[in-house]
Design an enzyme around this catalytic site. Structure first.
Site, short mmCIF file in Angstrom:
data_model
loop_
_atom_site.label_atom_id
_atom_site.label_comp_id
_atom_site.label_asym_id
_atom_site.label_seq_id
_atom_site.Cartn_x
_atom_site.Cartn_y
_atom_site.Cartn_z
N LYS A 101 -12.62 3.59 -10.42
CA LYS A 101 -12.18 4.96 -10.61
C LYS A 101 -10.84 5.07 -9.91
O LYS A 101 -10.76 5.02 -8.68
CB LYS A 101 -13.19 5.96 -10.02
CG LYS A 101 -12.73 7.38 -10.21
CD LYS A 101 -13.57 8.37 -9.44
CE LYS A 101 -12.74 9.62 -9.20
NZ LYS A 101 -13.38 10.52 -8.24
N ASN A 210 -19.44 15.38 -5.95
CA ASN A 210 -19.93 14.90 -4.65
C ASN A 210 -20.18 16.09 -3.73
O ASN A 210 -21.31 16.39 -3.38
CB ASN A 210 -18.90 13.93 -4.04
CG ASN A 210 -19.41 13.27 -2.76
OD1 ASN A 210 -20.47 13.58 -2.25
ND2 ASN A 210 -18.66 12.34 -2.25
#
Lengths: 258, 82
Positions: A101, A210
Protein backbone atom coordinates in the site's frame (compact mmCIF):
# COMPACT_ATOMS: atom_id res chain seq x y z
CA UNK A 1 -23.38 -12.56 2.07
CA UNK A 2 -22.97 -14.07 -1.37
CA UNK A 3 -19.86 -16.22 -1.19
CA UNK A 4 -19.31 -15.71 -4.92
CA UNK A 5 -19.17 -11.95 -4.59
CA UNK A 6 -15.40 -11.90 -4.30
CA UNK A 7 -12.99 -9.06 -4.74
CA UNK A 8 -9.99 -9.88 -6.92
CA UNK A 9 -6.96 -7.66 -7.33
CA UNK A 10 -4.00 -8.72 -9.47
CA UNK A 11 -4.76 -12.39 -8.93
CA UNK A 12 -5.29 -12.05 -5.18
CA UNK A 13 -8.79 -12.98 -4.14
CA UNK A 14 -10.35 -11.48 -1.04
CA UNK A 15 -13.32 -12.71 0.94
CA UNK A 16 -13.91 -9.56 2.92
CA UNK A 17 -14.56 -6.09 1.60
CA UNK A 18 -13.53 -4.56 4.87
CA UNK A 19 -9.81 -4.09 5.22
CA UNK A 20 -8.34 -2.96 8.52
CA UNK A 21 -5.23 -1.35 9.88
CA UNK A 22 -3.43 -2.68 12.93
CA UNK A 23 -2.23 0.55 14.55
CA UNK A 24 -3.38 2.40 17.65
CA UNK A 25 -4.76 -0.58 19.58
CA UNK A 26 -4.09 -0.86 23.30
CA UNK A 27 -2.30 -4.21 22.87
CA UNK A 28 -1.94 -7.14 20.47
CA UNK A 29 -4.78 -9.08 22.09
CA UNK A 30 -7.18 -6.24 21.36
CA UNK A 31 -5.79 -5.95 17.83
CA UNK A 32 -6.40 -9.63 17.21
CA UNK A 33 -9.91 -9.61 18.67
CA UNK A 34 -10.92 -6.51 16.73
CA UNK A 35 -9.64 -7.98 13.47
CA UNK A 36 -11.53 -11.20 14.12
CA UNK A 37 -14.71 -9.28 14.91
CA UNK A 38 -14.33 -7.23 11.73
CA UNK A 39 -14.16 -10.34 9.55
CA UNK A 40 -11.42 -8.63 7.52
CA UNK A 41 -8.96 -10.79 5.65
CA UNK A 42 -6.62 -7.97 4.66
CA UNK A 43 -4.68 -6.18 7.36
CA UNK A 44 -2.22 -3.36 6.89
CA UNK A 45 1.07 -3.15 8.73
CA UNK A 46 3.93 -0.68 8.85
CA UNK A 47 7.65 -1.36 8.48
CA UNK A 48 9.84 -0.15 11.31
CA UNK A 49 13.09 -0.90 13.08
CA UNK A 50 13.05 -4.06 15.15
CA UNK A 51 13.57 -3.36 18.84
CA UNK A 52 17.02 -4.80 19.44
CA UNK A 53 17.39 -3.72 23.06
CA UNK A 54 14.27 -5.40 24.42
CA UNK A 55 13.78 -8.72 22.66
CA UNK A 56 11.07 -9.76 25.09
CA UNK A 57 8.65 -7.56 23.21
CA UNK A 58 6.13 -9.57 21.25
CA UNK A 59 5.68 -9.36 17.52
CA UNK A 60 2.44 -8.39 15.82
CA UNK A 61 2.71 -11.37 13.48
CA UNK A 62 2.60 -13.71 16.48
CA UNK A 63 -1.00 -12.57 16.81
CA UNK A 64 -1.98 -12.12 13.19
CA UNK A 65 -1.27 -15.27 11.26
CA UNK A 66 0.04 -14.41 7.78
CA UNK A 67 -1.38 -17.73 6.56
CA UNK A 68 -4.87 -16.58 7.52
CA UNK A 69 -4.65 -12.93 6.53
CA UNK A 70 -3.24 -11.04 3.61
CA UNK A 71 -0.62 -8.82 5.19
CA UNK A 72 -0.50 -5.54 3.32
CA UNK A 73 2.58 -3.50 4.22
CA UNK A 74 2.29 0.24 3.85
CA UNK A 75 4.80 3.03 3.40
CA UNK A 76 3.21 5.17 6.10
CA UNK A 77 5.33 8.02 7.37
CA UNK A 78 7.11 8.48 4.05
CA UNK A 79 7.19 12.04 2.76
CA UNK A 80 9.44 11.56 -0.25
CA UNK A 81 9.50 9.29 -3.29
CA UNK A 82 12.88 7.94 -2.16
CA UNK A 83 11.63 6.99 1.31
CA UNK A 84 8.45 5.38 0.01
CA UNK A 85 10.39 3.30 -2.52
CA UNK A 86 12.93 2.31 0.14
CA UNK A 87 10.25 1.20 2.60
CA UNK A 88 8.38 -0.73 -0.08
CA UNK A 89 11.56 -2.62 -0.97
CA UNK A 90 12.21 -3.32 2.71
CA UNK A 91 8.65 -4.59 3.13
CA UNK A 92 9.13 -6.99 0.24
CA UNK A 93 12.49 -8.10 1.63
CA UNK A 94 10.84 -8.78 4.98
CA UNK A 95 9.07 -11.41 3.04
CA UNK A 96 5.34 -11.36 2.67
CA UNK A 97 4.58 -10.61 -0.97
CA UNK A 98 4.83 -8.06 -3.75
CA UNK A 99 1.79 -6.21 -2.44
CA UNK A 100 2.34 -2.75 -1.07
CA UNK A 101 0.00 0.00 0.00
CA UNK A 102 1.90 2.96 -1.32
CA UNK A 103 1.73 6.20 0.59
CA UNK A 104 3.67 9.34 -0.18
CA UNK A 105 2.45 11.85 2.36
CA UNK A 106 2.46 15.51 1.37
CA UNK A 107 1.95 17.32 4.61
CA UNK A 108 1.96 16.53 8.32
CA UNK A 109 -1.12 18.47 9.23
CA UNK A 110 -3.51 17.00 6.68
CA UNK A 111 -1.62 13.81 5.81
CA UNK A 112 -2.98 14.29 2.31
CA UNK A 113 -1.11 12.32 -0.31
CA UNK A 114 1.53 13.99 -2.44
CA UNK A 115 -0.05 12.75 -5.64
CA UNK A 116 2.83 13.82 -7.91
CA UNK A 117 5.24 11.89 -5.70
CA UNK A 118 2.80 9.00 -5.53
CA UNK A 119 2.70 8.57 -9.30
CA UNK A 120 6.49 8.78 -9.51
CA UNK A 121 7.03 6.21 -6.74
CA UNK A 122 4.35 3.92 -8.20
CA UNK A 123 6.10 3.93 -11.59
CA UNK A 124 9.40 2.87 -10.01
CA UNK A 125 7.84 0.10 -7.93
CA UNK A 126 5.63 -1.27 -10.72
CA UNK A 127 8.74 -1.57 -12.88
CA UNK A 128 10.28 -3.66 -10.09
CA UNK A 129 7.30 -6.02 -10.04
CA UNK A 130 5.40 -4.65 -7.08
CA UNK A 131 1.62 -4.79 -6.90
CA UNK A 132 1.05 -1.17 -5.98
CA UNK A 133 -2.15 -0.16 -4.20
CA UNK A 134 -1.87 3.61 -4.01
CA UNK A 135 -3.34 5.71 -1.21
CA UNK A 136 -4.55 8.71 -3.18
CA UNK A 137 -6.70 11.80 -2.99
CA UNK A 138 -10.32 11.87 -4.14
CA UNK A 139 -9.12 13.17 -7.49
CA UNK A 140 -10.47 11.27 -10.53
CA UNK A 141 -7.65 12.45 -12.82
CA UNK A 142 -4.94 11.22 -10.48
CA UNK A 143 -6.82 7.94 -10.02
CA UNK A 144 -6.91 7.48 -13.79
CA UNK A 145 -3.20 8.23 -14.10
CA UNK A 146 -2.41 5.67 -11.41
CA UNK A 147 -4.40 3.04 -13.27
CA UNK A 148 -2.79 4.00 -16.57
CA UNK A 149 0.69 3.36 -15.18
CA UNK A 150 -0.35 -0.07 -13.90
CA UNK A 151 -1.90 0.13 -10.45
CA UNK A 152 -4.43 -2.75 -10.20
CA UNK A 153 -6.62 -0.80 -7.74
CA UNK A 154 -6.82 2.70 -6.32
CA UNK A 155 -7.38 3.76 -2.73
CA UNK A 156 -8.87 7.24 -2.59
CA UNK A 157 -9.46 8.82 0.80
CA UNK A 158 -12.91 9.61 2.18
CA UNK A 159 -11.45 12.31 4.44
CA UNK A 160 -8.07 12.98 6.11
CA UNK A 161 -6.53 10.01 7.90
CA UNK A 162 -7.89 9.57 11.41
CA UNK A 163 -10.29 12.51 11.03
CA UNK A 164 -13.50 10.50 11.25
CA UNK A 165 -15.21 13.05 9.03
CA UNK A 166 -16.77 10.45 6.75
CA UNK A 167 -17.11 10.87 3.01
CA UNK A 168 -16.41 14.51 2.30
CA UNK A 169 -16.67 14.32 -1.44
CA UNK A 170 -19.04 11.53 -2.47
CA UNK A 171 -19.39 12.89 -6.01
CA UNK A 172 -15.68 12.73 -6.70
CA UNK A 173 -15.57 9.19 -5.35
CA UNK A 174 -18.46 8.27 -7.63
CA UNK A 175 -16.68 9.78 -10.61
CA UNK A 176 -13.56 7.77 -9.72
CA UNK A 177 -15.66 4.60 -9.54
CA UNK A 178 -17.14 5.34 -12.95
CA UNK A 179 -13.84 6.39 -14.50
CA UNK A 180 -11.48 3.60 -13.54
CA UNK A 181 -12.04 -0.02 -14.46
CA UNK A 182 -10.17 -1.37 -11.44
CA UNK A 183 -11.35 -1.90 -7.85
CA UNK A 184 -11.74 1.26 -5.78
CA UNK A 185 -10.99 0.92 -2.09
CA UNK A 186 -12.11 3.85 0.00
CA UNK A 187 -9.32 4.44 2.46
CA UNK A 188 -9.15 6.75 5.48
CA UNK A 189 -11.50 9.19 7.10
CA UNK A 190 -14.38 6.87 7.97
CA UNK A 191 -15.83 7.71 11.38
CA UNK A 192 -18.63 5.27 12.01
CA UNK A 193 -20.63 2.43 10.49
CA UNK A 194 -22.89 4.58 8.32
CA UNK A 195 -19.83 6.12 6.60
CA UNK A 196 -18.62 2.65 5.64
CA UNK A 197 -22.08 1.62 4.46
CA UNK A 198 -22.36 4.77 2.35
CA UNK A 199 -19.00 4.16 0.71
CA UNK A 200 -20.14 0.67 -0.27
CA UNK A 201 -23.54 1.92 -1.44
CA UNK A 202 -21.79 4.37 -3.75
CA UNK A 203 -20.11 1.37 -5.32
CA UNK A 204 -16.75 1.12 -3.58
CA UNK A 205 -15.23 -2.34 -3.87
CA UNK A 206 -13.89 -2.26 -0.33
CA UNK A 207 -13.25 0.07 2.60
CA UNK A 208 -10.03 0.33 4.60
CA UNK A 209 -10.02 1.80 8.07
CA UNK A 210 -8.02 1.81 11.25
CA UNK A 211 -8.75 4.70 13.62
CA UNK A 212 -12.54 4.39 13.33
CA UNK A 213 -12.22 0.97 14.96
CA UNK A 214 -9.10 1.27 17.11
CA UNK A 215 -10.11 4.68 18.42
CA UNK A 216 -13.71 3.77 19.26
CA UNK A 217 -14.67 3.48 22.90
CA UNK A 218 -15.19 -0.26 22.37
CA UNK A 219 -13.03 -1.21 19.41
CA UNK A 220 -14.12 -4.83 19.17
CA UNK A 221 -17.79 -3.82 19.11
CA UNK A 222 -17.08 -1.17 16.47
CA UNK A 223 -15.19 -3.74 14.40
CA UNK A 224 -18.32 -5.89 14.34
CA UNK A 225 -20.47 -2.87 13.47
CA UNK A 226 -18.18 -2.12 10.53
CA UNK A 227 -18.48 -5.68 9.28
CA UNK A 228 -22.28 -5.38 9.12
CA UNK A 229 -22.05 -1.90 7.61
CA UNK A 230 -19.78 -2.99 4.79
CA UNK A 231 -21.88 -6.09 4.10
CA UNK A 232 -25.13 -4.08 4.19
CA UNK A 233 -23.72 -1.36 1.97
CA UNK A 234 -22.44 -3.89 -0.55
CA UNK A 235 -25.79 -5.71 -0.67
CA UNK A 236 -27.69 -2.44 -1.05
CA UNK A 237 -25.40 -1.43 -3.91
CA UNK A 238 -25.94 -4.74 -5.69
CA UNK A 239 -29.67 -4.64 -4.98
CA UNK A 240 -29.98 -1.22 -6.64
CA UNK A 241 -31.54 1.55 -4.63
CA UNK A 242 -34.72 3.37 -5.64
CA UNK A 243 -34.32 6.83 -7.16
CA UNK A 244 -34.79 9.86 -4.94
CA UNK A 245 -38.04 11.75 -5.56
CA UNK A 246 -39.29 14.95 -4.08
CA UNK A 247 -42.88 13.80 -3.55
CA UNK A 248 -44.51 10.74 -2.04
CA UNK A 249 -45.49 7.57 -3.87
CA UNK A 250 -48.06 5.51 -1.97
CA UNK A 251 -47.04 1.96 -1.15
CA UNK A 252 -50.56 0.77 -0.40
CA UNK A 253 -53.04 0.46 -3.27
CA UNK A 254 -55.98 2.86 -3.50
CA UNK A 255 -58.15 0.11 -4.98
CA UNK A 256 -60.53 -1.56 -2.53
CA UNK A 257 -60.78 1.47 -0.27
CA UNK A 258 -64.22 2.45 1.02
CA UNK B 1 40.00 -14.29 18.48
CA UNK B 2 38.52 -11.92 15.92
CA UNK B 3 39.30 -8.24 16.15
CA UNK B 4 36.71 -6.04 17.79
CA UNK B 5 35.15 -3.54 15.39
CA UNK B 6 32.49 -0.85 15.72
CA UNK B 7 29.31 -1.06 13.69
CA UNK B 8 25.93 0.64 13.90
CA UNK B 9 22.84 -1.48 14.38
CA UNK B 10 19.54 0.37 14.01
CA UNK B 11 21.38 3.60 14.64
CA UNK B 12 23.09 2.42 17.83
CA UNK B 13 26.88 1.89 18.01
CA UNK B 14 27.81 -1.66 18.82
CA UNK B 15 30.97 -3.70 19.17
CA UNK B 16 31.24 -6.65 16.79
CA UNK B 17 33.67 -9.38 15.71
CA UNK B 18 35.39 -8.45 12.47
CA UNK B 19 34.07 -10.51 9.58
CA UNK B 20 31.29 -12.27 11.47
CA UNK B 21 28.16 -12.34 9.35
CA UNK B 22 24.75 -10.72 9.37
CA UNK B 23 23.31 -14.12 10.28
CA UNK B 24 25.63 -14.24 13.32
CA UNK B 25 24.49 -10.80 14.40
CA UNK B 26 20.80 -11.73 14.09
CA UNK B 27 21.48 -14.86 16.11
CA UNK B 28 23.27 -12.85 18.82
CA UNK B 29 20.30 -10.48 18.94
CA UNK B 30 17.85 -13.39 19.08
CA UNK B 31 16.04 -12.15 15.97
CA UNK B 32 14.43 -14.77 13.76
CA UNK B 33 15.45 -14.24 10.15
CA UNK B 34 11.96 -14.78 8.78
CA UNK B 35 9.99 -11.60 8.37
CA UNK B 36 12.81 -9.17 8.91
CA UNK B 37 14.48 -7.08 6.29
CA UNK B 38 18.13 -6.20 6.59
CA UNK B 39 19.72 -3.19 5.01
CA UNK B 40 23.52 -3.02 5.05
CA UNK B 41 24.97 0.38 4.15
CA UNK B 42 21.72 1.17 2.33
CA UNK B 43 21.77 -2.09 0.34
CA UNK B 44 18.85 -4.41 1.02
CA UNK B 45 20.16 -7.92 1.50
CA UNK B 46 18.64 -11.11 0.22
CA UNK B 47 17.81 -13.36 3.17
CA UNK B 48 19.83 -16.22 1.67
CA UNK B 49 22.96 -14.03 1.78
CA UNK B 50 22.78 -13.28 5.53
CA UNK B 51 25.29 -16.03 6.28
CA UNK B 52 27.78 -14.86 3.67
CA UNK B 53 27.83 -11.17 4.38
CA UNK B 54 30.60 -10.42 6.85
CA UNK B 55 30.44 -7.15 8.75
CA UNK B 56 33.30 -4.64 8.66
CA UNK B 57 34.38 -1.62 10.65
CA UNK B 58 31.93 1.25 10.29
CA UNK B 59 29.14 -0.81 8.68
CA UNK B 60 25.66 0.50 9.22
CA UNK B 61 23.02 -2.14 9.46
CA UNK B 62 19.27 -1.69 9.75
CA UNK B 63 16.99 -4.50 10.86
CA UNK B 64 13.31 -3.92 10.18
CA UNK B 65 10.10 -5.80 10.71
CA UNK B 66 6.37 -5.29 10.62
CA UNK B 67 4.53 -3.39 13.33
CA UNK B 68 0.92 -2.35 13.79
CA UNK B 69 -0.03 0.36 11.36
CA UNK B 70 -2.96 1.66 9.45
CA UNK B 71 -2.63 4.67 7.36
CA UNK B 72 -0.25 6.95 9.13
CA UNK B 73 2.01 5.48 11.76
CA UNK B 74 4.38 7.42 13.89
CA UNK B 75 7.42 5.18 14.08
CA UNK B 76 10.79 5.27 15.67
CA UNK B 77 12.63 5.60 12.41
CA UNK B 78 12.20 8.46 9.98
CA UNK B 79 13.90 6.50 7.22
CA UNK B 80 16.98 8.68 7.12
CA UNK B 81 20.48 7.71 8.07
CA UNK B 82 21.67 9.26 11.29
Amino acid sequence: MDANDRLTIAGHEFRSRLWVGTGKYKDFTETKKAIEASGADVVTVAVRRVNITDRSKENLLDYIDPKKYTILPNTAGCYTVEDAVRYARLARAAGISDLVKLEVIGDEKTLFPDTAGLIEAAKILIKEGFIVLPYTNDDPIVAKKLVDIGCPAVMPLAAPIGSGLGIRNPYNLKIIMETVKVPVIVDAGVGTASDAALAMEYGADAVLMNTAIAGAQYPIMMAEAMKYAVDAGRLAYRAGRIPRKLYATASSPIEGML
Amino acid sequence: MANEIQIHVNGEPRGWRDGDSVADLLKDLAIATERVAVELNLEILDRKDFGQRGLREGDRIEILGFIGGGCETKGEWDGRER
